[in-house]
Structures are given as C-alpha cells and as structure tokens.
Design a protein around this motif. Structure first.
Motif, PDB file in Angstrom:
ATOM      1  N   LEU A 164       2.386  10.663  -9.157  1.00 36.16           N
ATOM      2  CA  LEU A 164       2.716  10.385  -7.760  1.00 36.16           C
ATOM      3  C   LEU A 164       3.228   8.958  -7.572  1.00 36.16           C
TER       4      LEU A 164
ATOM      5  N   ASP B  67      -7.293  11.712   0.289  1.00 37.62           N
ATOM      6  CA  ASP B  67      -5.844  11.632   0.187  1.00 37.62           C
ATOM      7  C   ASP B  67      -5.435  10.161   0.018  1.00 37.62           C
ATOM      8  N   SER B  69      -2.351   9.178  -0.886  1.00 39.70           N
ATOM      9  CA  SER B  69      -0.896   9.060  -1.004  1.00 39.70           C
ATOM     10  C   SER B  69      -0.347   7.861  -0.221  1.00 39.70           C
ATOM     11  N   LYS B  73       1.968   4.846  -1.641  1.00 43.95           N
ATOM     12  CA  LYS B  73       3.257   4.456  -1.059  1.00 43.95           C
ATOM     13  C   LYS B  73       3.296   2.940  -0.829  1.00 43.95           C
TER      14      LYS B  73
END
Lengths: 375, 117
Positions: A164, B67, B69, B73
């Motif tokens: 990711l 989570d 993510s 980022k």
C-alpha cells in the motif's frame, strides 16, 4: 398575484481537468500511454510507437555510495561514471555502480529498493529513486497522460508487509510529474504482453487466460488470469536477490561476483561440477522453482473449476532468463499435484521487457477508454 | 503389543486368565492428546455462553482491523522530498531496446479498455 420570477441558482463552475493537448499526441511518434516496471533490480519504461514498435528504456536500479572528497571526484571523472550527489555523498548509479564495485574489488552495491519496495535502510532511497525514475521515464507527452506502474502482490512469506505504501508513494510521485498514474499487478502485465491462451472444448481458444509468473530480483509474482481478469495474485520474496545472497554465503564469493556469474555463465541445462558458484545457483534455482510450484498448488487449488480447459504458463523477468528455466519449471509442475491441466510452459518473447510492455498496453487501454468516454 | 501370561488360578481355585501387559507406553503423550481433544471440544460446544469462535456472547464485539491508509498517504506525501540540492552529471538515463509488437496487441487493448481495475 404574479408569480415570483424563479432565478436558476448559479452553478459554480467545476474546475476541469487539464485538457490533453491533441496536437502533441498527433505530432508524437508514440501512442499515448506509458508503462513503468519499477523493480528491485531494474527500472524499465516502455512506450509504443505508432508503427507498433515498443521502445523500452532500461536502467539498473543500483547505487554505489562514495564520500565526497577530491579522490572520489577524480575517480568519478576518470572513469566517466554517472552519479547523483546528495548532501555529502556521491551515488554512482546503475550499471556504473556495478562497474565501479568490480573495478575497486571491494564493497557492495546498494539498492534504493529492497524486496520489491523502497529500501527503508537507505536514508535517501526515496529521493534517489525519484531522481533516477525522472531521468528514465521523462516528461509526459501531454498533461495527465495515462501511466501504469507495476505493483507486486502482497507476499505470502512475509507477514505485515504490504504494498500500500509503495503504491501511494509512486502514485503521488508520478502525479507530481504530470501523469495520470495507476498501479497494475506485475504478473498481470505479462498476461497483457504475452497473451496466454486457454484451450477450451466449449469456447475454443480463450485469450489472456492462464498462469503468469514474473521472476524479478526482489520477488516473484504469480497470477491466474481469465480473459484478462486477475482471479488471484500472490508474491514471494525468495527470488533472485535471495538466491544471490545464499550462494554468496555458501561459497564465500561476493554477491557482485555471484550476480556476474549468474548473468554471464549460468546455464541450467549444463552445470559444470567443478564450479561451486554455478552448482550452488543451480541447486537454489531448483528450490525456488519447487517453492513456486508448491505455492501455486496450495493457493490455486480451489480455482481449477474456474478454468475450463488446458492452460499454459508464461514466465518472464530477469531471474527466469537462465537457459533451461522453463524446462525445470515444466518438470516440477509435472511431478506435482498441479491443480490445472497444462499444455505448455513458455517464456515471454522478451522476458526482460514483458512487464513494462504489458503495463504500457494497459495504459494505452486507459487512454482509449477515456477517449471513448469523451466522445 | 504386550506379552501376556495366561492360565493361572486364584486362592479359591477358580481359574483366571491374567493378562500382563508389558509394553512401553508414552503416558504423557496420551494425556496430552486427550487434553487437547477435550479442550477443543469444550471451546467449540462445551460452554453455552461462548460462540463458535470461543468468545463469550456478551463480550464486546471485536473491532475491525484498524484502517491505516490515511497514515500511509500522509507518509507518502512526507517522503517525496525534493531538496533541489541534488547534482548529477546526466540528464536522462537508460539503454534503449526496441521490440516489434505481437500482432494481437491491438486486440488486447480493445479487450482491456472495457475492463475495470
């Protein structure tokens, strides 16, 4: 009573995405859409000319650090080595890094990437990698030109390692360069490039259907494809670099020399008994192939009902390029309880550039899709 | 198999058959196996207050995996640092190799343009 005048509310203008300049696309000798294979060992960029020819640019993803000094400056100039200077270090790049290590006779090359993702132990790895990628990929031919970069699947042999972060990093970077980037599974790129065919009694020859394997430096990636759709993908970190390190440990020969021997002299059909390095490479190649087949058997065993026919296995990637690799893989498959009927194991036509070309094909499809949406 | 001795009689004269087992049996291994079997059973069905996963019914529901993510980022944004101080002795990199395309590349592009990711 007169009806009040209804005034349509003003709709704020939606900022439009920058237009693709048609002139630059028409003038260019290339079709729009770039494929980038950012591998642990190599960076390969593919574009396709309008006459159909693929143009691949290849750069070895290696560095050799030198402290800044008068001596090192002289060495770099004398040897005409390509380098990037970051803070108080010179980083000799690509093939020149390997050339320099061999000339000095000591030290090892370092990689901005490790096991398929950015090397966390190298302090400036992201900055260096991006500097190098910029120099290899070049500018987009138009704003938001589609670009596909290869992405490994999550490895089955390493816990808590996923792609990711790597994906987000490259996505962000290519966006900053002015592209419209998207990831594409590394093994599926081989499918798009080499078009494995399934032979079905009902449907005849079914395109883009089979097992595809990309054997890179940091990882091998495997996917099962049906009509261009990846049904299941996985990867493993025990690939080319792992082999080199093990052989180096077992024989006492440096990794750089093992790489040189592997690339120049390894033939899996004829392994001289007098050469320790070649013998060790041959043995570890067998182990790697057996491991691949073992994981295909376990991961894909419940997928055989979805492939209604005989399929082929297509292999690509630098680690697969030793002569005899496909024969050994075919034998390992034959000696196992393979979950599919196989009618052939073959190399991609150009195993070294199959991933970048496949990514380029996917990027072209993105462009065609956006064009048909606009019209 | 253990050895056995048969055909003896007891004090009252009744004939009895005695089987004497003389065998090396790993008692600990048997005990372990039994304990394991009992433990699995009790976890799955033995306790009416537990579900099939072995958790108590009134226990707070396990939260889904966190989570991360957005952190990823932000990290990706932070990692792209171009100091602009880098110097190099090249403008572009890479050796070029040209390949003729396979005849079915255009068909592949046509097929792929209709596929979502």
């Amino acid at each position: 009573m007169a009806e009040p005048e209804v005034k349509e509310p003003e709709v704020p203008a939606v900022p439009e995405a920058p237009e693709v300049k048609q002139e630059s696309i028409e003038e260019s000798e290339f079709k729009p859409g770039v494929g980038v294979d950012v591998g642990t060992c190599n960076i390969v960029v593919a574009r396709q000319k309008k006459d159909g020819t693929f143009v691949n640019k290849f750069h070895r993803n290696m560095l050799y650090p030198l402290n800044v000094s008068d001596e090192s400056e002289e060495l770099l100039e004398r040897g005409d080595y390509l380098y990037v200077k970051v803070d108080n270090k010179y980083y000799v790049v690509g093939e020149d890094a390997l050339r320099l290590v061999r000339a000095i006779g000591s030290g090892e090359v370092v990689r901005p990437m490790k096991d398929g993702i950015l090397n966390p132990s190298l302090k400036s790895s992201s900055e260096l990698l991006f500097y190098i990628i910029k120099a290899v990929v070049g500018k987009p031919m138009s704003e938001k030109e589609p670009l596909r970069f290869s992405l490994p699947a999550d490895p089955i042999d390493v816990e808590k390692m996923n792609n990711l972060f790597h994906n987000m990093l490259l996505n962000k970077f290519f966006t900053q360069m002015g592209y419209n980037p998207k990831p594409v599974n590394e093994a599926m790129c081989i499918c798009y490039d080499s078009n494995p065919i399934m032979k079905s009694e009902d449907e005849g020859d079914v395109p883009l259907s089979g097992i595809v394997c990309s054997c890179g430096g940091g990882m091998w990636n495997i996917a099962l494809s049906y009509k261009g759709i990846g049904l299941l993908e996985f990867s493993c970190t025990k690939s080319g670099d792992y082999l080199d390190e093990l052989v180096s440990q077992m024989t006492g020969v440096s990794v750089s020399k093992v790489i040189k021997t592997k690339e120049k002299n390894l033939d899996l059909e004829i392994v001289p008994v007098t050469d320790n390095v070649l013998q060790a490479l041959s043995i570890y190649y067998d182990e790697m192939i057996d491991r691949m087949v073992h994981y295909i058997n376990t991961e894909f065993q419940d997928k055989n009902s979805e492939m209604d026919g005989k399929i082929e296995v297509v292999v690509a990637g630098g680690t697969s390029m030793a002569n005899g690799f496909c024969r050994r893989l075919a034998e390992a498959i034959e000696g196992s309880e393979f979950p599919f009927e196989i009618y052939g194991v073959r190399h991609a036509k150009d195993p070294f550039h199959a991933v970048s070309q496949g990514a380029c094909i996917r990027a072209q499809a993105d462009y065609e899709k956006s064009k048909s949406k606009k019209s | 198999m253990g050895d056995y001795i048969a055909g003896k009689s007891d004090r009252s004269g009744n004939s009895v058959t005695t089987i004497e087992a003389i065998a090396s049996v790993d008692v600990n291994a048997i005990a372990d196996a039994v304990a394991k079997a009992l433990f699995l059973k009790s976890k799955a069905i033995g306790d009416p207050n537990r579900n099939s996963s072995g958790d108590y019914f009134d226990a707070p529901e396990k939260k889904k995996e966190f989570d991360d993510s957005s952190t990823m980022k932000r990290m990706a944004d932070a990692m792209i640092v171009e100091s602009g101080k880098n110097e190099s002795n090249f403008k572009d990199l890479g050796n070029v190799k040209e390949n003729k395309a396979e005849p079915d590349v255009d068909k592949t592009v046509d097929l792929l343009k209709d596929l979502d990711d």
